[in-house]
Write an enzyme that holds these catalytic residues in place. Sequence first.
Site, mmCIF file in Angstrom:
data_model
loop_
_atom_site.group_PDB
_atom_site.id
_atom_site.type_symbol
_atom_site.label_atom_id
_atom_site.label_comp_id
_atom_site.label_asym_id
_atom_site.label_seq_id
_atom_site.Cartn_x
_atom_site.Cartn_y
_atom_site.Cartn_z
ATOM 1 C CG HIS A 427 0.304 22.648 161.245
ATOM 2 N ND1 HIS A 427 1.391 21.892 160.890
ATOM 3 C CD2 HIS A 427 0.567 23.912 160.823
ATOM 4 C CE1 HIS A 427 2.290 22.656 160.292
ATOM 5 N NE2 HIS A 427 1.815 23.890 160.232
ATOM 6 C CG ASP A 431 4.494 19.074 159.177
ATOM 7 O OD1 ASP A 431 3.807 19.555 160.090
ATOM 8 O OD2 ASP A 431 5.235 18.075 159.316
#
Length: 456
Positions: A427, A431
């Site tokens: 992450h 995204d």
Amino acid sequence: MAGQKKLIEVVMPQLAESLVSATIAKWLKKPGDRVDQYEPICEVITDKVNAEIPSTVEGIMGELTAEEGQTVGVGELICRMEVHAAAGTGIVSETSETSTSDQIAQTASTAPAVEGSMRNRYSPAVQSLAAEHGIDLNQVPGTGMNGRITRKDVLRFVESGNTQQQTSGLMQEERKEAPNSLSSEAQKPQNLSMDPSIPVRHSGIHLSETPKLPKIEIDGYTQGRAEQYIDITPVRNAIARNMRQSVTEIPHAWTMIEVDVTNLVTLRNKLKDDFKRKEGINLTYLAFLLKAVVNAIKDYPIMNSVWAVDKIIVKRDINISLAVGTEDSVMTPVIQRADTKNIAGLAHEIEDLARRTREGTLKLDDMQGGTFTVNNTGSFGSILSYPIINYPQAAILTFESIVKKPVVINDMIAVRSMANLCLSLDHRILDGVISGRFLQRVKENLESYSLDTKLY
């Protein structure tokens, strides 16, 4: 007449750029044995693969300074060899010394016994194959150096069908040793891979092979209970280190998408028999998946990247790490430049890497340079999984089991072949939006396969 000789010191070579040490698994030569140039002198275990160290010179094996099971750093002394003064050094450092008549006599006396000693020296890969298929190695003809049994000899013996003659006797011996194993139940499917009536599912992990149980040491009983100990191998230690590093440093996120692979199933069923006759290997679903993944990465190159603190490095080449299960670990050999290969080429790469992983013949170069990992967890019936990212890559994708389900299409119910694609992502780099679009593109690529799709 004895000529001028010298002793050279053989050190642990740098087998890979990131390798700092290796463990001596087995010495293939003992003091006094003659060693030919390029002949393996020992087998070593690294945190990636097992390898053999060949001699760079011809001579006589001298003192073994490293014992079997000992971990030796790169550049440290492992043995000494006696060579002619004109011989090259290779991976050695030199110390001059003149041979004595006693040493020459010792060499002459041991020379006739070389063949017999090599005949009964088995590498870990050979022993593993023999255990899996219930083979008495004394019955296997050896074609290696000085009659030594190689992996190919064992595989040839298995293909000849001779293992079935030994099975009943070996099974009776194993039942006697059952108290030393994890479970007597685990030994029941010993002949699963030899039963032609049971279909073999070809993929990254081969379910037809009964996994070998790890070696267990049982401690003394305490209040009626025993503790069991399993030695940590360098490979298992590397897996533990990398997994800990991955979950500690990488903020994992996870997402999944469902794919209709009915057309893919129809296409593969149409082509697989002809492909088998033509190419000699199985056409698996994994080859089609890899092609779909590679084409999706081309559209979303950020998936092919690594985190570098103040930068994100996007890799130019798409090198797919393929998770392949062995009896005691999962290896991730790499398909280099997968974006340049067609479906047939990917099928050959999958078959080659899976076979060499099981045989223990992978090279260190086969494990280097991966940029994105794919795992076929559906090969053992999984329908949902949460994979850990193969550090330092940005993502890993699993292909789950294909299951027939009722699906609503244009307000009508139809039975379709469905599969889940699960994606774990870093992450820091990726995204939800970009990952969702990437998975959607993989889905579109898989669902776009038709009877007109070309393999070449």
